[in-house]
Scaffold this motif. Structure first.
Motif, PDB file in Angstrom:
ATOM      1  N   GLU A  45      12.206  25.010   1.473  1.00  0.00           N
ATOM      2  CA  GLU A  45      11.707  24.034   0.512  1.00  0.00           C
ATOM      3  C   GLU A  45      11.803  22.641   1.095  1.00  0.00           C
ATOM      4  O   GLU A  45      12.511  22.405   2.062  1.00  0.00           O
ATOM      5  N   ILE A  46      11.085  21.725   0.460  1.00  0.00           N
ATOM      6  CA  ILE A  46      11.164  20.309   0.798  1.00  0.00           C
ATOM      7  C   ILE A  46      11.552  19.575  -0.470  1.00  0.00           C
ATOM      8  O   ILE A  46      10.896  19.708  -1.501  1.00  0.00           O
ATOM      9  N   ASN A  47      12.634  18.820  -0.393  1.00  0.00           N
ATOM     10  CA  ASN A  47      13.116  18.068  -1.549  1.00  0.00           C
ATOM     11  C   ASN A  47      12.651  16.625  -1.448  1.00  0.00           C
ATOM     12  O   ASN A  47      12.879  15.971  -0.426  1.00  0.00           O
ATOM     13  N   ILE A  48      12.011  16.109  -2.492  1.00  0.00           N
ATOM     14  CA  ILE A  48      11.550  14.728  -2.458  1.00  0.00           C
ATOM     15  C   ILE A  48      12.672  13.755  -2.834  1.00  0.00           C
ATOM     16  O   ILE A  48      12.553  12.573  -2.594  1.00  0.00           O
ATOM     17  N   GLU A  49      13.763  14.255  -3.390  1.00  0.00           N
ATOM     18  CA  GLU A  49      14.937  13.431  -3.686  1.00  0.00           C
ATOM     19  C   GLU A  49      16.186  14.195  -3.254  1.00  0.00           C
ATOM     20  O   GLU A  49      16.931  14.706  -4.087  1.00  0.00           O
ATOM     21  N   PRO A  50      16.444  14.284  -1.951  1.00  0.00           N
ATOM     22  CA  PRO A  50      17.596  15.050  -1.487  1.00  0.00           C
ATOM     23  C   PRO A  50      18.913  14.388  -1.885  1.00  0.00           C
ATOM     24  O   PRO A  50      18.991  13.163  -2.025  1.00  0.00           O
ATOM     25  N   SER A  51      19.930  15.191  -2.040  1.00  0.00           N
ATOM     26  CA  SER A  51      21.255  14.689  -2.391  1.00  0.00           C
ATOM     27  C   SER A  51      21.962  14.149  -1.159  1.00  0.00           C
ATOM     28  O   SER A  51      21.900  14.732  -0.083  1.00  0.00           O
ATOM     29  N   PHE A  52      22.650  13.029  -1.335  1.00  0.00           N
ATOM     30  CA  PHE A  52      23.474  12.490  -0.256  1.00  0.00           C
ATOM     31  C   PHE A  52      24.952  12.686  -0.569  1.00  0.00           C
ATOM     32  O   PHE A  52      25.817  12.107   0.067  1.00  0.00           O
ATOM     33  N   TYR A  53      25.242  13.529  -1.550  1.00  0.00           N
ATOM     34  CA  TYR A  53      26.618  13.878  -1.873  1.00  0.00           C
ATOM     35  C   TYR A  53      27.173  14.737  -0.747  1.00  0.00           C
ATOM     36  O   TYR A  53      26.514  15.667  -0.284  1.00  0.00           O
ATOM     37  N   SER A  54      28.371  14.439  -0.287  1.00  0.00           N
ATOM     38  CA  SER A  54      28.961  15.183   0.818  1.00  0.00           C
ATOM     39  C   SER A  54      29.995  16.181   0.323  1.00  0.00           C
ATOM     40  O   SER A  54      30.876  15.842  -0.463  1.00  0.00           O
TER      41      SER A  54
END
Length: 76
Positions: A45-54
């Motif tokens: 998939e391609i996420n248009i709003e990926p998470s930057f939570y680590s």
């Protein structure tokens, strides 16, 4: 088969990105890829709003480097 799925949603993704980001210059997209036993990549998939939570130190390092590199590329 995978290419047909990507093409079928391309216009929808493009429309959503344009509506959400008017006046901005770029987006960071999240690509989820799986490697099979022969190391061939399969796009999931391609996420248009990926998470930057680590969730781990390694995850934090990768995402921090991504943001740093992005800021460097845009000259910030």
């Amino acid at each position: 088969m995978c290419n047909k799925s990507i093409i079928s949603v391309e216009s929808e993704i493009t429309a959503q990105m344009q509506a959400r980001n008017r006046g901005e210059c770029f987006n960071i997209l999240g690509f989820d890829v799986m490697l099979d036993s022969k190391l061939r990549p399969w796009l999931l998939e391609i996420n248009i709003e990926p998470s930057f939570y680590s969730t781990s130190p390694y995850d934090k390092m990768v995402k921090t480097k991504l943001v740093s590199d992005t800021m460097h590329i845009i000259g910030f």
